[in-house]
Design a protein around this motif. Structure first.
Motif, PDB file in Angstrom:
ATOM      1  N   HIS A 137      -3.422  -6.656  -5.691  1.00 16.92           N
ATOM      2  CA  HIS A 137      -2.755  -7.260  -4.539  1.00 16.92           C
ATOM      3  C   HIS A 137      -2.937  -8.771  -4.563  1.00 16.92           C
ATOM      4  O   HIS A 137      -2.366  -9.477  -3.738  1.00 16.92           O
ATOM      5  N   ASN A 157       0.848  -1.191   0.000  1.00 22.09           N
ATOM      6  CA  ASN A 157       0.000   0.000   0.000  1.00 22.09           C
ATOM      7  C   ASN A 157       0.881   1.238   0.000  1.00 22.09           C
ATOM      8  O   ASN A 157       1.846   1.309   0.756  1.00 22.09           O
ATOM      9  N   GLY A 158       0.520   2.182  -0.827  1.00 25.99           N
ATOM     10  CA  GLY A 158       1.242   3.447  -0.863  1.00 25.99           C
ATOM     11  C   GLY A 158       2.563   3.399  -1.593  1.00 25.99           C
ATOM     12  O   GLY A 158       3.352   4.344  -1.534  1.00 25.99           O
ATOM     13  N   SER A 159       2.831   2.315  -2.317  1.00 25.94           N
ATOM     14  CA  SER A 159       4.138   2.220  -2.986  1.00 25.94           C
ATOM     15  C   SER A 159       4.190   3.031  -4.283  1.00 25.94           C
ATOM     16  O   SER A 159       5.275   3.345  -4.766  1.00 25.94           O
ATOM     17  N   GLY A 160       3.023   3.349  -4.841  1.00 23.56           N
ATOM     18  CA  GLY A 160       3.015   4.201  -6.033  1.00 23.56           C
ATOM     19  C   GLY A 160       2.360   3.577  -7.261  1.00 23.56           C
ATOM     20  O   GLY A 160       2.391   4.166  -8.350  1.00 23.56           O
ATOM     21  N   LYS A 161       1.744   2.428  -7.114  1.00 18.76           N
ATOM     22  CA  LYS A 161       1.147   1.725  -8.265  1.00 18.76           C
ATOM     23  C   LYS A 161       0.027   2.543  -8.908  1.00 18.76           C
ATOM     24  O   LYS A 161       0.027   2.750 -10.120  1.00 18.76           O
ATOM     25  N   SER A 162      -0.915   3.006  -8.081  1.00 15.96           N
ATOM     26  CA  SER A 162      -2.056   3.750  -8.639  1.00 15.96           C
ATOM     27  C   SER A 162      -1.595   5.063  -9.246  1.00 15.96           C
ATOM     28  O   SER A 162      -2.123   5.497 -10.273  1.00 15.96           O
ATOM     29  N   THR A 163      -0.612   5.682  -8.602  1.00 13.17           N
ATOM     30  CA  THR A 163      -0.080   6.940  -9.143  1.00 13.17           C
ATOM     31  C   THR A 163       0.467   6.686 -10.541  1.00 13.17           C
ATOM     32  O   THR A 163       0.210   7.458 -11.479  1.00 13.17           O
TER      33      THR A 163
HETATM   34  N1  LIG Z   1      -3.349  13.278  -4.507  1.00  8.11           N
HETATM   35  C1  LIG Z   1      -2.436  12.927  -3.623  1.00  8.11           C
HETATM   36  N2  LIG Z   1      -1.979  13.828  -2.730  1.00  8.11           N
HETATM   37  C2  LIG Z   1      -1.030  13.489  -1.816  1.00  8.11           C
HETATM   38  N3  LIG Z   1      -0.466  12.275  -1.728  1.00  8.11           N
HETATM   39  C3  LIG Z   1      -0.896  11.342  -2.592  1.00  8.11           C
HETATM   40  C4  LIG Z   1      -1.900  11.609  -3.585  1.00  8.11           C
HETATM   41  N4  LIG Z   1      -2.100  10.472  -4.309  1.00  8.11           N
HETATM   42  C5  LIG Z   1      -1.271   9.550  -3.784  1.00  8.11           C
HETATM   43  N5  LIG Z   1      -0.549  10.059  -2.770  1.00  8.11           N
HETATM   44  C6  LIG Z   1       0.483   9.370  -1.982  1.00  8.11           C
HETATM   45  O1  LIG Z   1       1.391   8.772  -2.891  1.00  8.11           O
HETATM   46  C7  LIG Z   1       1.832   7.508  -2.409  1.00  8.11           C
HETATM   47  C8  LIG Z   1       1.552   6.455  -3.448  1.00  8.11           C
HETATM   48  O2  LIG Z   1       0.152   6.278  -3.512  1.00  8.11           O
HETATM   49  P1  LIG Z   1      -0.528   5.262  -4.510  1.00  8.11           P
HETATM   50  O3  LIG Z   1      -2.011   5.452  -4.403  1.00  8.11           O
HETATM   51  O4  LIG Z   1       0.085   5.390  -5.847  1.00  8.11           O
HETATM   52  O5  LIG Z   1      -0.098   3.867  -3.857  1.00  8.11           O
HETATM   53  P2  LIG Z   1      -0.528   2.404  -4.246  1.00  8.11           P
HETATM   54  O6  LIG Z   1       0.725   1.617  -4.456  1.00  8.11           O
HETATM   55  O7  LIG Z   1      -1.493   2.424  -5.368  1.00  8.11           O
HETATM   56  O8  LIG Z   1      -1.236   1.932  -2.912  1.00  8.11           O
HETATM   57  P3  LIG Z   1      -2.498   0.958  -2.694  1.00  8.11           P
HETATM   58  O9  LIG Z   1      -2.004  -0.425  -2.904  1.00  8.11           O
HETATM   59  O10 LIG Z   1      -2.863   1.236  -1.273  1.00  8.11           O
HETATM   60  O11 LIG Z   1      -3.571   1.366  -3.652  1.00  8.11           O
HETATM   61  C9  LIG Z   1       1.095   7.286  -1.094  1.00  8.11           C
HETATM   62  O12 LIG Z   1       1.961   7.650  -0.047  1.00  8.11           O
HETATM   63  C10 LIG Z   1      -0.090   8.218  -1.171  1.00  8.11           C
HETATM   64  O13 LIG Z   1      -0.465   8.670   0.109  1.00  8.11           O
END
Ligand SMILES: Nc1ncnc2c1ncn2[C@@H]1O[C@H](COP(=O)(O)OP(=O)(O)OP(=O)(O)O)[C@@H](O)[C@H]1O
Length: 423
Positions: free
Chosen positions: A203, A60-66
């Motif tokens: 996941h 979680n929070g590693s950056g995948k969705s970003t």
């Molecule tokens: N709009 C935003 N503003 C501030 N921080 C953000 C924003 N979007 C994402 N983040 C931060 O960027 C980091 C990566 O988030 P991301 O959603 O890409 O993770 P993820 O790997 O998709 O996690 P998950 O498995 O929980 O979906 C996290 O620390 C999140 O809090």
């Protein structure tokens, strides 16, 4: 041919403080808004060949969705470049473009045109989209009357039926009922067979392994590893287990520290936890402390501290003991319980007729389990010293825990050694 090209991509977000300021302070000090910049992605580089399915994994929070949002162009990189060659459809933020007052059908036209389809193309695919969504009866109703599952089904159906060259999927299968999930997965497989390029975040590592040609593991905004599914998933699991192990080491060390402190104070305050016949036991440790148990640890086959085991691994439970008052009648026992309290195994030196006559007044005990043989889960452990009639000297009840991981998701409590044979 390359379908996706990600070159030196950086993405930062701002994390704002003082969000709950009053209007007055907000107006007076608006220039002084405090925030911290945070790099969600740092120098990410990769390409995806046309027709390949790539899985993105990571905590979680590693950056995948970003990363997926950047590919979809919902957000843009602060540095670097992203090139996509072909028509893109994404299954993330499903239904974000829906208008609540429009009917399902109207939203199909609106959403599909945003995704690049002409009116005629939508006319041709309308039946298929509605049929796939299984919303025939409700398609003339406004989508605000839909349940979240129905909403998702419509959005998924549109996104998947616009015939994209590149499909970006974010954990979408986690929503919806099991039969719809299966149908979505089949549809994704069909697109894969048709030579579409797919980036898939999940996941669920077994789905990733089944569906993807390669895996990219994202950790802390960087690509930690990329390659063949099994290999990358294995490294990821080893990494997770090591991390979990560290957490458990810390937790158990804290318990042992508390233990040492309380045993110390015990001596000074002369048996505050002494259990008499009339006195009820105290929380998770009790006894007359004539034998003391401390420093309970779990070790692997090399004698290293470990709290996360594979089901086929060796596990050693070890602890220190100290006999006060030269008592002769001592039994040491161990109990292993599931996290919901079911006893998996319990034994002691008395029922196993282990000879303790020559043990010293102080020492270490090792309880060796050559193969853990438990199914995946968290287990709690009792460690005890008591008399042969059961009188507790020092009873530690469910104070310690370890975890078992298993590739095979079998059920029950323990896995007897077994083989399948077919004649
Ligand atoms: N709009 C935003 N503003 C501030 N921080 C953000 C924003 N979007 C994402 N983040 C931060 O960027 C980091 C990566 O988030 P991301 O959603 O890409 O993770 P993820 O790997 O998709 O996690 P998950 O498995 O929980 O979906 C996290 O620390 C999140 O809090």
């Amino acid at each position: 041919m390359i379908a996706i090209e990600v070159k030196g991509v950086y993405k930062k977000f701002r994390i704002y403080y003082d969000k709950n300021k009053t209007l007055k302070t907000h107006i007076l000090f608006w220039k002084r808004q405090r925030f911290e910049e945070f790099w969600a992605l740092k120098n990410v580089n990769f390409t995806v060949d046309t027709g390949k399915t790539i899985g993105l994994i990571g905590q979680n929070g590693s950056g995948k969705s970003t990363l997926l949002k950047l590919l979809t162009k919902i957000i843009f990189p602060d540095q670097g470049k992203i090139n996509l060659y072909g028509k893109v459809s994404s299954l993330l933020e499903l239904g974000a473009g829906f208008h609540p007052d429009f009917t399902g059908k109207e939203n199909i036209y609106m959403n599909a045109s945003i995704l690049g389809l002409t009116k005629r193309q939508i006319d041709n695919r309308l039946g298929e989209i509605i049929q796939f969504s299984e919303l025939e009866e409700f398609i003339e109703n406004p989508v605000r009357t839909y349940s979240s599952g129905m909403y998702m089904r419509l959005a998924f159906s549109i996104a998947i039926n616009v015939n994209p060259d590149i499909l970006l999927v974010d954990e979408v299968l986690a929503v919806g009922d099991a039969s719809f999930q299966k149908k979505c997965l089949e549809k994704i497989k069909e697109l894969k067979r048709d030579g579409k390029t797919i980036v898939f975040v999940s996941h669920d590592l077994s789905i990733i392994e089944k569906l993807c040609d390669e895996v990219i593991w994202v950790d802390g905004g960087i690509i930690k590893e990329r390659g063949q599914c099994r290999r990358v998933i294995d490294s990821y699991l080893v990494f997770l287990a090591a991390k979990e192990n560290q957490k458990m080491i810390h937790k158990n060390e804290m318990t042992n520290k508390k233990e040492a402190l309380s045993s110390g104070s015990e001596n000074q305050t002369s048996d505050v936890r002494k259990v008499t016949d009339s006195e009820p036991s105290v929380v998770d440790r009790w006894g007359n402390m004539k034998v003391l148990i401390s420093d309970v640890k779990f070790l692997d086959e090399n004698g290293q501290i470990k709290y996360v085991f594979d089901t086929s691994e060796k596990c050693v439970i070890t602890f220190d003991y100290e006999v006060k008052n030269r008592i002769q009648d001592i039994v040491f026992g161990i109990g292993i319980y599931t996290s919901d309290g079911i006893c998996c195994y319990g034994t002691n030196t008395y029922i196993e007729r282990v000879d303790l006559e020559k043990i010293s007044l102080q020492g270490k005990i090792f309880f060796e389990i050559p193969v853990v043989s438990l199914i995946e889960g968290t287990y709690l452990v009792d460690v005890a010293a008591h008399a042969s009639d059961g009188l507790p000297y020092d009873y530690h009840s469910r104070r310690y825990s370890f975890k078992v991981h298993s590739e095979i998701k079998d059920v029950g409590i323990f896995r007897p050694e077994h083989k399948w044979r077919f004649l």
